[in-house]
Enzyme design. Structure first.
Site, PDB file in Angstrom:
ATOM      1  CG  HIS A 152      69.682  63.140  71.892  1.00 42.23           C
ATOM      2  ND1 HIS A 152      70.813  63.643  71.830  1.00 42.23           N
ATOM      3  CD2 HIS A 152      69.588  61.861  71.128  1.00 42.23           C
ATOM      4  CE1 HIS A 152      71.569  63.376  71.165  1.00 42.23           C
ATOM      5  NE2 HIS A 152      70.318  62.232  70.280  1.00 42.23           N
ATOM      6  CG  ASP A 182      73.031  65.705  72.698  1.00 38.61           C
ATOM      7  OD1 ASP A 182      72.042  64.954  74.398  1.00 38.61           O
ATOM      8  OD2 ASP A 182      72.686  65.282  72.256  1.00 38.61           O
ATOM      9  CB  SER A 265      73.168  60.226  68.981  1.00 35.14           C
ATOM     10  OG  SER A 265      72.549  61.207  67.993  1.00 35.14           O
TER      11      SER A 265
END
Length: 421
Positions: A152, A182, A265
């Site tokens: 993402h 992911d 992230s």
């Protein structure tokens, strides 16, 4: 003396005793003990004061014994502050030695980068910054170095750059990514790489163990470090991988209370040895929740990252079926049309079987209800898909119900493109 006279005498004697009892009641009996009517003698002044004097003396002695060490202390004087020639107080260096946490950060931090996602906006042909995340340099080979991050973080990018720990920037090439796990892999020229992280084992983590998250929270605070503990070594979290608003996969993650914010992230979760144990991925972001962040275990991520590096994608196994959960249908339909026992409340129903698929070759048919895979209960298609993806030997045991009877079959699973695993 006749009986009448004796009776009169008894009556006179009884009247005399009643008069005596009345007098005793009104005036007090003359035969009462002396101690009951004697007035108490008033104590002397000395006898009344003596207990008080003794108590006062004892209290004074105790107070003095307690206070003496403090009273005996000499008065202290405050010295003048040491100042510089400009008049500011002199600073003193601390004697605090490096801890395992600071050493771990010093070891791992140079291998953590900021990932910048640039995408075209509107009618402009020039790409503008669309997002910022973090990444970890996990491998150097020849003239290239490889960076792990989240799908993402790089999704939709027309251009990617990375900023290293020392502030230098380099363009990055996307090797591939996987929305289910992911994960994504970037490649950069190795000549600018300051360090490569040491990779640990997430299987060795224990609840309560110290872990450290390193990344770029909010896209503004590079090289930020947060510290916490492992809340759970293996937590299943439903995720929506195809962004249709419905969870379709249970991600197995490390839960930690180390702060993981937007921008973190793709960054590193390390242990006190400075070793990579997880790729930071997500957090529960609500006003009522604090200290719940998740990281992809490195034991799971490493083989997937290698697949992406080699082929640009992750090979996801497939049965070749369309499914709908038992919970979507009314009980009447399940009983009459599927012949499913009322005691069965979970599972997923095969709606369609693709030709030449793994399911077709194993003999599975439409209207079969899958209730277990590899002896694990299947309450919905998420459970089935999650177990399929985690299977590594290419075969699974499936328990299903057909026309009210329970059957078991071994299925050789294939990739989604139909090739063998």
């Amino acid at each position: 003396m006749d009986r009448h006279d004796q009776s009169n005498e008894r009556d006179q004697l009884h009247e005399s005793e009643q008069q005596k009892d009345w007098l005793d009641t009104e005036l007090g009996s003359s035969n009462r003990e002396e101690t009951m009517v004697r007035t108490q003698t008033k104590p002397s002044f000395v006898s009344r004061m003596f207990p008080g004097l003794v108590g006062g003396v004892i209290g004074a002695l105790l107070t003095g014994a307690i206070a003496y060490p403090f009273i005996d202390q000499p008065a202290t004087s405050v010295s003048d502050t040491n100042v510089t020639s400009q008049g500011t107080p002199v600073q003193t260096s601390s004697n605090v030695s490096d801890s395992s946490v600071t050493n771990a950060v010093a070891t791992a931090q140079p291998a953590v980068v900021t990932v910048n996602n640039f995408a075209q906006s509107g009618f402009s042909s020039e790409a503008v910054e669309a997002g910022v995340g973090s990444g970890v340099i996990y491998k150097k080979e020849g003239d290239s170095a490889f960076i792990a991050t989240n799908h993402h973080v790089v999704n939709g990018a027309d251009k990617l750059t990375v900023t290293f720990n020392d502030g230098t920037t380099a363009e990055a090439t996307l090797m591939g990514s996987d929305a289910t796990y992911d994960l994504a892999v970037l490649k950069v020229d190795a000549d600018k790489v300051p360090a490569v992280i040491s990779i640990g084992k997430s299987s060795e983590l224990k609840p309560g163990q110290t872990v450290i998250a390193i990344g770029n929270p909010l896209g503004q605070f590079e090289n930020s470090v947060t510290r916490g503990v492992v809340s759970s070594t293996s937590r299943l979290v439903p995720v929506d991988t195809d962004e249709n608003g419905q969870a379709d996969f249970n991600a197995e993650v490390i839960q930690t209370d180390a702060a993981i914010n937007p921008g973190n992230s793709g960054g590193a979760l390390i242990n006190e040895e400075g070793q990579l144990v997880g790729i930071n991925s997500m957090k529960i972001a609500t006003a009522e929740v604090e200290g719940v962040g998740f990281s992809i275990p490195v034991d799971i991520a490493l083989p997937l990252i290698n697949q992406i590096e080699q082929t640009g994608e992750v090979n996801h196994p497939s049965l070749g079926v369309s499914l709908r959960d038992v919970s979507e249908f009314p009980q009447g339909y399940l009983t009459e049309q599927i012949n499913l026992p009322e005691s069965v409340t979970g599972g997923t129903i095969i709606v369609e079987v693709q030709q030449n698929s793994s399911a077709a070759k194993a003999g599975l048919k439409a209207r079969d209800v899958i209730v277990k895979i590899n002896d694990k209960d299947v309450s919905s298609f998420i459970d089935l898909r999650s177990e399929l993806i985690r299977d590594t030997d290419g075969t699974v045991d499936i328990e299903y119900i057909r026309d009210g009877k329970t059957e078991t079959v071994q299925v050789e699973i294939q990739n989604a493109n139909g090739s063998a695993l």
